[in-house]
Design a protein around this motif. Structure first.
Motif, PDB file in Angstrom:
ATOM      1  N   ASN A   1       0.810  -1.218   0.000  1.00  0.00           N
ATOM      2  CA  ASN A   1       0.000   0.000   0.000  1.00  0.00           C
ATOM      3  C   ASN A   1       0.844   1.268   0.000  1.00  0.00           C
ATOM      4  N   GLN A   2       2.084   1.145   0.423  1.00  0.00           N
ATOM      5  CA  GLN A   2       2.952   2.329   0.416  1.00  0.00           C
ATOM      6  C   GLN A   2       3.607   2.558  -0.935  1.00  0.00           C
ATOM      7  N   VAL A   3       3.889   1.470  -1.668  1.00  0.00           N
ATOM      8  CA  VAL A   3       4.757   1.640  -2.835  1.00  0.00           C
ATOM      9  C   VAL A   3       4.038   1.595  -4.184  1.00  0.00           C
ATOM     10  N   TYR A   4       2.819   1.062  -4.216  1.00  0.00           N
ATOM     11  CA  TYR A   4       2.140   0.961  -5.505  1.00  0.00           C
ATOM     12  C   TYR A   4       0.876   1.815  -5.536  1.00  0.00           C
ATOM     13  N   PRO A   5       0.657   2.566  -6.628  1.00  0.00           N
ATOM     14  CA  PRO A   5      -0.565   3.360  -6.747  1.00  0.00           C
ATOM     15  C   PRO A   5      -1.813   2.488  -6.853  1.00  0.00           C
ATOM     16  N   ARG A   6      -1.653   1.254  -7.333  1.00  0.00           N
ATOM     17  CA  ARG A   6      -2.808   0.348  -7.437  1.00  0.00           C
ATOM     18  C   ARG A   6      -2.429  -0.972  -6.761  1.00  0.00           C
ATOM     19  N   PRO A   7      -2.440  -0.964  -5.420  1.00  0.00           N
ATOM     20  CA  PRO A   7      -1.930  -2.135  -4.699  1.00  0.00           C
ATOM     21  C   PRO A   7      -2.761  -3.384  -4.915  1.00  0.00           C
ATOM     22  N   TRP A   8      -2.101  -4.548  -4.876  1.00  0.00           N
ATOM     23  CA  TRP A   8      -2.812  -5.815  -4.899  1.00  0.00           C
ATOM     24  C   TRP A   8      -3.608  -5.952  -3.606  1.00  0.00           C
ATOM     25  N   SER A   9      -4.717  -6.686  -3.714  1.00  0.00           N
ATOM     26  CA  SER A   9      -5.561  -6.939  -2.535  1.00  0.00           C
ATOM     27  C   SER A   9      -5.066  -8.194  -1.815  1.00  0.00           C
ATOM     28  N   LEU A  10      -5.577  -8.376  -0.608  1.00  0.00           N
ATOM     29  CA  LEU A  10      -5.292  -9.604   0.141  1.00  0.00           C
ATOM     30  C   LEU A  10      -5.733 -10.821  -0.666  1.00  0.00           C
ATOM     31  N   GLY A  11      -6.924 -10.724  -1.272  1.00  0.00           N
ATOM     32  CA  GLY A  11      -7.450 -11.850  -2.052  1.00  0.00           C
ATOM     33  C   GLY A  11      -6.547 -12.219  -3.216  1.00  0.00           C
ATOM     34  N   LEU A  12      -5.987 -11.233  -3.859  1.00  0.00           N
ATOM     35  CA  LEU A  12      -5.106 -11.509  -5.000  1.00  0.00           C
ATOM     36  C   LEU A  12      -3.836 -12.211  -4.536  1.00  0.00           C
ATOM     37  N   PHE A  13      -3.257 -11.737  -3.425  1.00  0.00           N
ATOM     38  CA  PHE A  13      -2.075 -12.432  -2.899  1.00  0.00           C
ATOM     39  C   PHE A  13      -2.430 -13.861  -2.496  1.00  0.00           C
TER      40      PHE A  13
ATOM     41  N   ARG B   1       7.457   0.461 -14.904  1.00  0.00           N
ATOM     42  CA  ARG B   1       7.036   1.801 -15.329  1.00  0.00           C
ATOM     43  C   ARG B   1       8.225   2.516 -15.953  1.00  0.00           C
ATOM     44  N   VAL B   2       7.975   3.214 -17.049  1.00  0.00           N
ATOM     45  CA  VAL B   2       9.107   3.837 -17.744  1.00  0.00           C
ATOM     46  C   VAL B   2       9.828   4.849 -16.854  1.00  0.00           C
ATOM     47  N   GLY B   3       9.101   5.442 -15.884  1.00  0.00           N
ATOM     48  CA  GLY B   3       9.729   6.441 -15.018  1.00  0.00           C
ATOM     49  C   GLY B   3      10.326   5.868 -13.743  1.00  0.00           C
ATOM     50  N   ASN B   4      10.327   4.557 -13.598  1.00  0.00           N
ATOM     51  CA  ASN B   4      10.790   3.941 -12.345  1.00  0.00           C
ATOM     52  C   ASN B   4      12.301   3.684 -12.411  1.00  0.00           C
ATOM     53  N   GLU B   5      13.048   4.765 -12.158  1.00  0.00           N
ATOM     54  CA  GLU B   5      14.506   4.683 -12.331  1.00  0.00           C
ATOM     55  C   GLU B   5      15.141   3.712 -11.329  1.00  0.00           C
TER      56      GLU B   5
ATOM     57  N   ARG C   1       4.758  -0.886 -23.666  1.00  0.00           N
ATOM     58  CA  ARG C   1       3.304  -1.082 -23.710  1.00  0.00           C
ATOM     59  C   ARG C   1       2.676   0.247 -23.311  1.00  0.00           C
ATOM     60  N   LYS C   2       2.056   0.924 -24.299  1.00  0.00           N
ATOM     61  CA  LYS C   2       1.481   2.245 -24.055  1.00  0.00           C
ATOM     62  C   LYS C   2       0.330   2.161 -23.066  1.00  0.00           C
ATOM     63  N   GLY C   3       0.341   3.057 -22.054  1.00  0.00           N
ATOM     64  CA  GLY C   3      -0.765   3.165 -21.101  1.00  0.00           C
ATOM     65  C   GLY C   3      -1.028   1.901 -20.309  1.00  0.00           C
ATOM     66  N   TYR C   4      -0.007   1.058 -20.131  1.00  0.00           N
ATOM     67  CA  TYR C   4      -0.176  -0.241 -19.450  1.00  0.00           C
ATOM     68  C   TYR C   4      -0.680  -0.045 -18.019  1.00  0.00           C
ATOM     69  N   TYR C   5      -0.154   0.988 -17.346  1.00  0.00           N
ATOM     70  CA  TYR C   5      -0.576   1.264 -15.960  1.00  0.00           C
ATOM     71  C   TYR C   5      -1.735   2.252 -16.023  1.00  0.00           C
ATOM     72  N   ILE C   6      -2.963   1.716 -16.056  1.00  0.00           N
ATOM     73  CA  ILE C   6      -4.112   2.576 -16.347  1.00  0.00           C
ATOM     74  C   ILE C   6      -4.356   3.604 -15.245  1.00  0.00           C
ATOM     75  N   GLU C   7      -3.968   3.288 -13.993  1.00  0.00           N
ATOM     76  CA  GLU C   7      -4.256   4.208 -12.893  1.00  0.00           C
ATOM     77  C   GLU C   7      -3.483   5.514 -13.027  1.00  0.00           C
ATOM     78  N   THR C   8      -2.313   5.465 -13.649  1.00  0.00           N
ATOM     79  CA  THR C   8      -1.515   6.683 -13.818  1.00  0.00           C
ATOM     80  C   THR C   8      -1.282   6.999 -15.288  1.00  0.00           C
ATOM     81  N   ASN C   9      -1.842   6.172 -16.163  1.00  0.00           N
ATOM     82  CA  ASN C   9      -1.650   6.305 -17.608  1.00  0.00           C
ATOM     83  C   ASN C   9      -0.168   6.294 -17.999  1.00  0.00           C
ATOM     84  N   GLU C  10       0.630   5.540 -17.234  1.00  0.00           N
ATOM     85  CA  GLU C  10       2.056   5.438 -17.567  1.00  0.00           C
ATOM     86  C   GLU C  10       2.288   4.255 -18.502  1.00  0.00           C
ATOM     87  N   ASP C  11       3.354   4.381 -19.286  1.00  0.00           N
ATOM     88  CA  ASP C  11       3.746   3.281 -20.162  1.00  0.00           C
ATOM     89  C   ASP C  11       4.580   2.272 -19.378  1.00  0.00           C
TER      90      ASP C  11
END
Ligand SMILES: CC(C)(COP(=O)(O)OP(=O)(O)OC[C@H]1O[C@@H](n2cnc3c(N)ncnc32)[C@H](O)[C@@H]1OP(=O)(O)O)[C@@H](O)C(=O)NCCC(=O)NCCS
Length: 162
Positions: free
Chosen positions: A33-45, A120-124, A141-151
């Protein structure tokens, strides 16, 4: 238990890498929840952990404290890194590197002959770590991260048997 990361010399750090278990998920989600704008849920893990034959999920611990985690999905001999994250307090202590190294070994053990991932392309920070492991860009992959519209840059690891 709180541990002060900055007071510790990274080369002297005792980090244990073990299989992720459901009991680790509270700590994993705290980091997620601290590091991802669209965190995985407990159910997904939970559903990922249930897929034992085609997945490998690891946690990094300092003492009892979960400080990072990483995961892999395997399709035939293709391994795909699904996630890797380190608690921000512990960034730049070599923990991401240790996780990626162990995950690569797990992949090899499961029969993978190639590894891929998206970043993410900006994740140096992540791109620097992947470069050090020999990953190189294999397309955008254009717009792959839909929550931030990042490639996303799709990266492939060195294609060989380790
Ligand atoms: C990417 C991440 C897992 C790296 O974990 P870490 O434990 O801090 O990484 P390490 O200390 O092992 O660093 C390994 C290398 O990555 C690069 N790196 C890490 N953080 C960096 C930063 N802030 N800026 C530039 N390069 C960085 C460096 O090349 C570093 O090697 P060096 O310290 O010898 O220069 C961590 O930044 C993180 O959790 N980020 C949020 C989640 C995320 O983006 N995950 C990746 C999704 S694709």
């Amino acid at each position: 238990m709180a541990v002060e990361a900055r007071a510790i010399d990274p080369s002297a750090l005792e980090v244990r890498i073990t299989t992720m278990r459901p009991r680790h998920l509270r700590s994993v989600l705290r980091i997620e929840n601290q590091v991802y704008p669209r965190p995985w849920s407990l159910g997904l893990f939970m559903s990922e952990l249930a897929l034992r034959t085609s997945r490998a999920y690891l946690v990094a611990r300092v003492g009892p404290v979960v400080v990072g985690y990483a995961g892999l999905l395997l399709t035939d001999t293709d391994g795909h890194i699904t996630t890797i994250a380190v608690d921000p307090v512990w960034h730049r202590c070599g923990i991401g590197t240790r996780l990626l190294l162990h995950l690569s070994r797990e992949a090899l053990g499961l029969g993978a002959t190639a590894l891929t991932l998206e970043v993410r392309v900006g994740n140096e920070a992540a791109k620097g770590m992947y470069r050090a492991f020999g990953y190189s860009p294999a397309g955008i992959r254009k717009g792959y991260y839909i929550e931030t519209n990042e490639d996303a840059a799709g990266d492939v690891g060195p294609r060989r048997r380790w």
